[in-house]
Design a protein around this motif. Structure first.
Motif, PDB file in Angstrom:
ATOM      1  N   PHE A  12       0.570  -1.054   0.297  1.00 53.07           N
ATOM      2  CA  PHE A  12      -0.039  -0.129  -0.039  1.00 53.07           C
ATOM      3  C   PHE A  12       1.015   1.457   0.193  1.00 53.07           C
ATOM      4  N   THR A  13       2.164   1.433   0.745  1.00 53.33           N
ATOM      5  CA  THR A  13       2.252   2.535   0.577  1.00 53.33           C
ATOM      6  C   THR A  13       3.084   2.881  -0.223  1.00 53.33           C
ATOM      7  N   LEU A  14       4.085   1.811  -1.167  1.00 50.63           N
ATOM      8  CA  LEU A  14       4.753   1.433  -2.246  1.00 50.63           C
ATOM      9  C   LEU A  14       4.103   1.910  -3.825  1.00 50.63           C
ATOM     10  N   MET A  15       2.533   1.583  -3.294  1.00 51.32           N
ATOM     11  CA  MET A  15       1.359   1.911  -4.617  1.00 51.32           C
ATOM     12  C   MET A  15       1.244   3.894  -4.033  1.00 51.32           C
ATOM     13  N   SER A  16       0.910   3.244  -3.206  1.00 49.84           N
ATOM     14  CA  SER A  16       0.302   5.173  -2.842  1.00 49.84           C
ATOM     15  C   SER A  16       1.313   6.433  -3.906  1.00 49.84           C
ATOM     16  N   GLY A  17       3.111   6.285  -2.972  1.00 48.75           N
ATOM     17  CA  GLY A  17       3.933   7.414  -3.777  1.00 48.75           C
ATOM     18  C   GLY A  17       3.674   6.512  -5.508  1.00 48.75           C
ATOM     19  N   LEU A  18       3.699   5.422  -6.212  1.00 50.23           N
ATOM     20  CA  LEU A  18       3.744   5.123  -7.268  1.00 50.23           C
ATOM     21  C   LEU A  18       2.474   5.426  -7.862  1.00 50.23           C
ATOM     22  N   VAL A  19       1.398   6.093  -7.354  1.00 52.17           N
ATOM     23  CA  VAL A  19       0.289   6.520  -7.898  1.00 52.17           C
ATOM     24  C   VAL A  19       0.129   8.089  -8.100  1.00 52.17           C
ATOM     25  N   LEU A  20       1.017   8.909  -7.148  1.00 55.56           N
ATOM     26  CA  LEU A  20       1.150  10.009  -6.667  1.00 55.56           C
ATOM     27  C   LEU A  20       2.466  10.301  -7.950  1.00 55.56           C
ATOM     28  N   ALA A  21       3.458   9.669  -7.816  1.00 55.26           N
ATOM     29  CA  ALA A  21       4.131  10.144  -9.202  1.00 55.26           C
ATOM     30  C   ALA A  21       3.605  10.065 -10.261  1.00 55.26           C
ATOM     31  N   TRP A  22       2.123   9.019 -10.304  1.00 53.42           N
ATOM     32  CA  TRP A  22       1.846   9.019 -12.023  1.00 53.42           C
ATOM     33  C   TRP A  22       0.921   9.815 -12.031  1.00 53.42           C
ATOM     34  N   ALA A  23       0.163  10.582 -11.244  1.00 51.99           N
ATOM     35  CA  ALA A  23      -0.948  11.095 -11.113  1.00 51.99           C
ATOM     36  C   ALA A  23      -0.795  12.861 -11.441  1.00 51.99           C
ATOM     37  N   MET A  24       0.854  13.132 -11.373  1.00 50.13           N
ATOM     38  CA  MET A  24       1.675  14.341 -11.143  1.00 50.13           C
ATOM     39  C   MET A  24       1.259  14.837 -12.161  1.00 50.13           C
ATOM     40  N   PRO A  25       0.850  16.352 -12.501  1.00 47.86           N
ATOM     41  CA  PRO A  25       0.637  16.720 -13.953  1.00 47.86           C
ATOM     42  C   PRO A  25       2.217  17.335 -14.154  1.00 47.86           C
ATOM     43  N   VAL A  26       2.111  16.764 -15.652  1.00 47.08           N
ATOM     44  CA  VAL A  26       3.454  17.155 -16.201  1.00 47.08           C
ATOM     45  C   VAL A  26       4.431  18.131 -16.062  1.00 47.08           C
ATOM     46  N   VAL A  27       3.788  19.325 -16.999  1.00 50.60           N
ATOM     47  CA  VAL A  27       3.846  21.252 -16.332  1.00 50.60           C
ATOM     48  C   VAL A  27       4.742  20.829 -14.917  1.00 50.60           C
ATOM     49  N   ALA A  28       3.462  20.526 -14.061  1.00 51.12           N
ATOM     50  CA  ALA A  28       4.142  20.282 -12.987  1.00 51.12           C
ATOM     51  C   ALA A  28       5.207  19.548 -12.150  1.00 51.12           C
ATOM     52  N   ALA A  29       5.552  18.309 -12.668  1.00 50.10           N
ATOM     53  CA  ALA A  29       5.846  17.589 -12.987  1.00 50.10           C
ATOM     54  C   ALA A  29       8.367  17.891 -13.246  1.00 50.10           C
ATOM     55  N   SER A  30       7.659  18.529 -14.346  1.00 47.80           N
ATOM     56  CA  SER A  30       8.717  18.888 -14.870  1.00 47.80           C
ATOM     57  C   SER A  30       9.957  20.633 -14.391  1.00 47.80           C
ATOM     58  N   THR A  31       8.592  21.424 -13.716  1.00 47.14           N
ATOM     59  CA  THR A  31       9.067  22.044 -13.000  1.00 47.14           C
ATOM     60  C   THR A  31      10.058  21.768 -11.707  1.00 47.14           C
ATOM     61  N   VAL A  32       9.016  20.835 -11.005  1.00 45.91           N
ATOM     62  CA  VAL A  32      10.010  19.889  -9.777  1.00 45.91           C
ATOM     63  C   VAL A  32      11.617  19.314 -10.318  1.00 45.91           C
ATOM     64  N   TYR A  33      11.470  18.498 -11.770  1.00 43.52           N
ATOM     65  CA  TYR A  33      12.710  18.571 -12.024  1.00 43.52           C
ATOM     66  C   TYR A  33      14.239  19.919 -12.431  1.00 43.52           C
ATOM     67  N   GLN A  34      13.153  20.652 -12.810  1.00 44.14           N
ATOM     68  CA  GLN A  34      13.750  21.686 -13.055  1.00 44.14           C
ATOM     69  C   GLN A  34      14.852  22.557 -11.782  1.00 44.14           C
ATOM     70  N   TRP A  35      13.997  22.150 -10.891  1.00 47.91           N
ATOM     71  CA  TRP A  35      14.660  22.868  -9.312  1.00 47.91           C
ATOM     72  C   TRP A  35      15.337  21.929  -8.861  1.00 47.91           C
ATOM     73  N   LEU A  36      15.769  20.350  -9.295  1.00 51.73           N
ATOM     74  CA  LEU A  36      16.398  19.415  -8.444  1.00 51.73           C
ATOM     75  C   LEU A  36      17.579  19.468  -9.663  1.00 51.73           C
ATOM     76  N   PHE A  37      17.738  19.880 -10.982  1.00 54.76           N
ATOM     77  CA  PHE A  37      19.017  19.812 -11.368  1.00 54.76           C
ATOM     78  C   PHE A  37      19.139  21.031 -11.519  1.00 54.76           C
ATOM     79  N   ALA A  38      18.679  22.079 -10.837  1.00 53.51           N
ATOM     80  CA  ALA A  38      19.154  23.856 -11.287  1.00 53.51           C
ATOM     81  C   ALA A  38      20.922  23.715 -11.046  1.00 53.51           C
ATOM     82  N   GLN A  39      21.355  24.973 -11.955  1.00 46.67           N
ATOM     83  CA  GLN A  39      22.659  24.997 -11.692  1.00 46.67           C
ATOM     84  C   GLN A  39      23.469  25.524 -10.717  1.00 46.67           C
ATOM     85  N   ARG A  40      22.816  26.682  -9.631  1.00 44.32           N
ATOM     86  CA  ARG A  40      23.428  26.381  -8.616  1.00 44.32           C
ATOM     87  C   ARG A  40      22.724  26.736  -7.456  1.00 44.32           C
TER      88      ARG A  40
END
Length: 332
Positions: A138-166
């Motif tokens: 249940f814990t693992l599936m909850s995390g998978l569903v949250l990652a799957w349900a995240m909007p594409v633009v929101a997920a892309s913005t999060v990854y921009q922050w994660l891999f920001a240069q500074r």
């Protein structure tokens, strides 16, 4: 005493009362043939709303895109409402240029790498879900569903922050682990590093669908087959190849087919991360069509690239389905 005559025979029925082949006799009652016709039309009536919505939302824009691909349309002509037909000139210009074929090869390789990684990781996680207990599953599936349900633009913005240069988290972690040269590293400064970020993003968003789909497929496998395999002395690997894999093969085929389509047209992830840069080295076909059409204001050219993209995707899909059908015939 007068004798009374009792009529015992049934009077002959008229043509209005008895109908040949009728299930129920009488005026206003449905006949068996009419009921069968109504039953035959039922499924088509249920499909009518979906077909209508598909034609209006997908069919009509596709027709408009095909018509636009035969026009020479720029911003001035768009404002003046001028239609200038130029035949197949847009297609000639696209197909005779090197950029289109370079981007096409890049798109195919990009799709192949992402599909392989997604299917491999998704299958492993799906099999892991089948082995876990209820709470951990249940814990693992909850995390998978949250990652799957995240909007594409929101997920892309999060990854921009994660891999920001500074101030990116990834650079900070790598610096703390001893890679001090990565403290100020720009992940979008080269082709390979940009594709690495996009690939991580796409795989992260695609793995949940594959994992949950395959876990659902494992629940359809009868436990008696595993018991019979263990009685025959089969180990874990042999049980997987002789019991699990044959049951999962149809689900793997269908899931791979869907992933090829979704990843091949991954416009948002590529465009959001770096806009197809640096120097247009990370453009795939959907991004290439958008930049040529909207960015350069040559809408006919962009429409022609979009039509060619659809044809290439249909060709890849037909080739994949041919392989699947051939394998199924060999198994029979």
């Amino acid at each position: 005493m007068a004798s009374m005559t009792v009529q015992t025979e049934r009077p002959p029925s008229g043509p209005a009362d008895v109908r040949k082949g009728a299930d129920v006799v009488g005026p206003g009652r449905p006949t068996k043939r009419a009921a069968s016709r109504a039953g035959a039309l039922g499924p088509y009536l249920l499909l009518l709303p979906a077909c209508t919505a598909t034609v209006l939302l997908l069919g009509w824009p596709l027709v408009k895109d095909v018509l636009l691909s035969f026009q020479n349309l720029n911003m001035a002509q768009l404002i003046q409402h001028v239609t200038e037909w130029n035949g197949v000139d847009n297609y000639k210009e696209v197909l005779t240029g090197e950029d289109f074929w370079r981007v096409t090869l890049r798109s195919i390789l990009f799709t192949a790498v992402n599909v392989v990684l997604t299917m491999l990781l998704g299958a492993l996680i799906g099999l892991l879900l089948a082995r876990l207990g209820k709470r951990m599953r249940f814990t693992l599936m909850s995390g998978l569903v949250l990652a799957w349900a995240m909007p594409v633009v929101a997920a892309s913005t999060v990854y921009q922050w994660l891999f920001a240069q500074r101030f990116g988290v990834v650079n900070w972690v790598l610096d703390k682990l001893g890679w001090h040269s990565m403290a100020d590293y720009s992940w979008t400064s080269s082709q390979m590093s940009t594709f690495f970020v996009v690939t991580v993003l796409i795989v992260w968003m695609s793995v949940p669908f594959v994992a949950i789909n395959l876990y659902a497929a494992t629940t359809t496998i009868p436990t008696e087959l595993y018991e019979a395999a263990s009685l025959d002395g089969a180990g874990a690997w042999r049980s997987f190849t002789t019991v699990t894999l044959p049951y999962l093969r149809p689900f793997l085929y269908a899931t791979t087919f869907l992933e090829i389509i979704w990843i091949f047209k991954a416009f948002v992830q590529v465009f959001t991360i770096n806009g197809g840069g640096p120097d247009r080295l990370t453009e795939i076909l959907p991004v290439y069509a958008y930049i040529e059409g909207v960015g350069n204001q040559h809408y006919g050219m962009g429409a022609a690239i979009a039509v060619l993209t659809i044809l290439i995707l249909l060709g890849l899909t037909a080739y994949y389905l041919r392989i699947v059908l051939k394998q199924e015939e060999d198994e029979l």
